[in-house]
Design a protein around this motif. Structure first.
Motif, PDB file in Angstrom:
ATOM      1  N   ARG A 132       0.870  -1.181   0.000  1.00 16.76           N
ATOM      2  CA  ARG A 132       0.000   0.000   0.000  1.00 16.76           C
ATOM      3  C   ARG A 132       0.905   1.229   0.000  1.00 16.76           C
ATOM      4  N   ILE A 133       0.883   1.945  -1.110  1.00 20.65           N
ATOM      5  CA  ILE A 133       1.818   3.065  -1.315  1.00 20.65           C
ATOM      6  C   ILE A 133       1.027   4.360  -1.443  1.00 20.65           C
ATOM      7  N   GLU A 134       1.409   5.373  -0.690  1.00 23.83           N
ATOM      8  CA  GLU A 134       0.830   6.698  -0.843  1.00 23.83           C
ATOM      9  C   GLU A 134       1.825   7.569  -1.595  1.00 23.83           C
ATOM     10  N   ARG A 135       1.345   8.185  -2.658  1.00 20.81           N
ATOM     11  CA  ARG A 135       2.229   8.973  -3.529  1.00 20.81           C
ATOM     12  C   ARG A 135       1.577  10.301  -3.888  1.00 20.81           C
ATOM     13  N   LEU A 136       2.387  11.336  -3.876  1.00 21.51           N
ATOM     14  CA  LEU A 136       1.931  12.669  -4.265  1.00 21.51           C
ATOM     15  C   LEU A 136       2.608  13.034  -5.580  1.00 21.51           C
ATOM     16  N   SER A 165      11.219   5.705  -4.467  1.00 18.94           N
ATOM     17  CA  SER A 165      11.499   7.136  -4.370  1.00 18.94           C
ATOM     18  C   SER A 165      12.278   7.667  -5.562  1.00 18.94           C
ATOM     19  N   GLN A 166      12.916   6.763  -6.320  1.00 19.16           N
ATOM     20  CA  GLN A 166      13.793   7.191  -7.404  1.00 19.16           C
ATOM     21  C   GLN A 166      13.199   6.985  -8.793  1.00 19.16           C
ATOM     22  N   LYS A 167      12.276   6.035  -8.925  1.00 12.96           N
ATOM     23  CA  LYS A 167      11.725   5.729 -10.246  1.00 12.96           C
ATOM     24  C   LYS A 167      10.207   5.629 -10.165  1.00 12.96           C
ATOM     25  N   TRP A 168       9.552   5.942 -11.292  1.00 11.56           N
ATOM     26  CA  TRP A 168       8.113   5.737 -11.379  1.00 11.56           C
ATOM     27  C   TRP A 168       7.823   4.246 -11.254  1.00 11.56           C
ATOM     28  N   LEU A 169       6.746   3.908 -10.548  1.00 11.54           N
ATOM     29  CA  LEU A 169       6.421   2.512 -10.304  1.00 11.54           C
ATOM     30  C   LEU A 169       6.220   1.746 -11.611  1.00 11.54           C
ATOM     31  N   SER A 170       5.597   2.369 -12.608  1.00 13.04           N
ATOM     32  CA  SER A 170       5.391   1.682 -13.885  1.00 13.04           C
ATOM     33  C   SER A 170       6.719   1.293 -14.525  1.00 13.04           C
ATOM     34  N   GLU A 171       7.727   2.144 -14.349  1.00 16.01           N
ATOM     35  CA  GLU A 171       9.056   1.829 -14.893  1.00 16.01           C
ATOM     36  C   GLU A 171       9.670   0.650 -14.149  1.00 16.01           C
ATOM     37  N   ILE A 172       9.512   0.615 -12.833  1.00 15.21           N
ATOM     38  CA  ILE A 172      10.046  -0.496 -12.039  1.00 15.21           C
ATOM     39  C   ILE A 172       9.376  -1.807 -12.443  1.00 15.21           C
TER      40      ILE A 172
END
Length: 246
Positions: A132-136, A165-172
């Motif tokens: 569960r990730i909260e992102r702004l 914190s360093q990469k967009w989740l879709s990229e990961i």
């Protein structure tokens, strides 16, 4: 030329001022990002008190039409770029395309037990582990979207906070776990933004916004559920369709 205000017991004077200014903004008298006349100018123009003008401006600010900056003045809110309702929405690419700088901040990251709703949405077992990730998300440093992302742990084992914190989740997901996003399904509905999310977005509590629920698939596998809350003053969507119309 002074505006003619309608005196009515059913409409307070400040709402009448706000109504006229709202119409002027929607009619395009001022462009997005353009500075509005000063409080003194509006007081003279409407032949109204400063308190009345301030109440009117507060109403327009709550609606997301204007933004006030201490010591600088009041500006017409600069709408974000258009976002398509068709195809796969890419926040970063859309902003980069028009020369804007997208960024994000991870507010929280935890592991929870899968509930019935997440089980149905992501086709995983109840009580299995879910990130569960909260992102702004920010546009040129301005908070635009507050998100909660739900990702089955089995899809991304040993996902680390420093990666998030360093990469967009879709990229990961695409590069590290071979889970490129190939299809999405999203629903959109208007909401009143809660106090917690409003604080994160830097807007007044009880502001209008949009809630977007999006399920992302990689081929035939549902891999991610995203619940996005978008500021009402930042929301602008477009649909393009072809064919003949009567």
């Amino acid at each position: 030329m002074r505006k003619k205000l309608i005196s009515s017991s059913s409409m307070p004077l400040y709402k009448n001022c706000a109504m006229i200014l709202r119409q002027q903004i929607l009619d395009g008298k001022w462009d997005g990002g353009q500075k509005l006349p000063s409080e003194s100018q509006l007081t003279s123009e409407f032949n109204a008190s400063r308190i009345t003008i301030r109440q009117a401006m507060q109403l327009l600010e709550n609606e997301g039409l204007i933004t006030r900056f201490q010591g600088k003045g009041t500006f017409v809110t600069n709408k974000s770029i258009e976002q398509s309702l068709t195809g796969i929405h890419d926040f970063a690419k859309n902003l980069n395309r028009v020369g804007r700088k997208p960024s994000f901040v991870i507010e929280n990251n935890s592991v929870i037990a899968c509930n019935n709703f997440l089980s149905r949405s992501l086709d995983v077992e109840v009580d299995s582990c879910i990130y569960r990730i909260e992102r702004l998300k920010l546009d040129e440093g301005t908070p635009m979207i507050f998100e909660r992302l739900f990702l089955p742990c089995d899809h991304a084992p040993e996902l680390a906070i420093n990666e998030l914190s360093q990469k967009w989740l879709s990229e990961i997901l695409s590069t590290k776990y071979n889970l490129p996003i190939t299809k999405v399904r999203q629903t959109i509905e208007p909401i009143i933004i809660g106090d917690y999310e409003a604080e994160k977005l830097g807007i007044a509590a009880q502001s209008l916004g949009l809630l977007i629920d999006r399920i992302s698939w990689s081929n035939e596998k549902a891999v991610l559920l995203t619940r996005s809350i978008i500021r009402g003053d930042m929301a602008k969507f477009v649909v393009e369709v072809g064919g003949q119309f009567d």
